[in-house]
Enzyme design. Structure first.
Site: not given
Length: 139
Positions: A21-23, A26
């Site tokens: 995931t990103d920050a 997601i």
């Protein structure tokens, strides 16, 4: 000869980890391609073509083209299924239709073409006749 009828869909279950995931929690877009890669790898392994077998035949498979549509976002800890289904076999190429789903929701789907290459020379090589026959018989 091209295989025009599609093979059955192979499903590979996976879970979204923090590293996917990103920050914001997601799934980062490129990781859907990794999920699809895992499904293709397990599909081939399930038909007797694990990495050791392929390398022992002095073969490699490389991605030639990718066309993916992103529909919905996966999130941290989601349970997903990545699918792989052969839609065409010809010469040195295998074309897969693939998707990543969360239950019935399609998150990403597309067509991935892989090419068989000689491992030493890194040049295209026709699929071995036995492999072609076995993959064509998948149904």
């Amino acid at each position: 000869m091209t295989k025009t009828a599609t093979s059955p869909e192979f499903l590979h279950r996976l879970r979204v980890y923090i590293e996917d995931t990103d920050a914001g929690g997601i799934v980062y877009y490129v990781n859907y391609l990794k999920f699809m890669e895992r499904a293709r790898t397990e599909f081939m392994r399930g038909h007797g073509y694990g990495k050791t077998h392929i390398f022992n035949q002095d073969l490699m498979f490389v991605v030639q083209s990718v066309a993916v549509n992103y529909c919905l976002a996966a999130q941290l800890d989601d349970e997903l299924e990545a699918s792989a289904r052969i839609v065409s076999l010809r010469g040195a190429r295998i074309v897969f239709h693939q998707s990543v789903r969360r239950s019935e929701e399609v998150l990403a789907e597309g067509e991935i073409t892989i090419a068989c290459v000689d491992r030493g020379q890194r040049k295209p090589r026709r699929l071995p006749a036995e492999m072609l026959a076995r993959l064509r018989a998948v149904d």
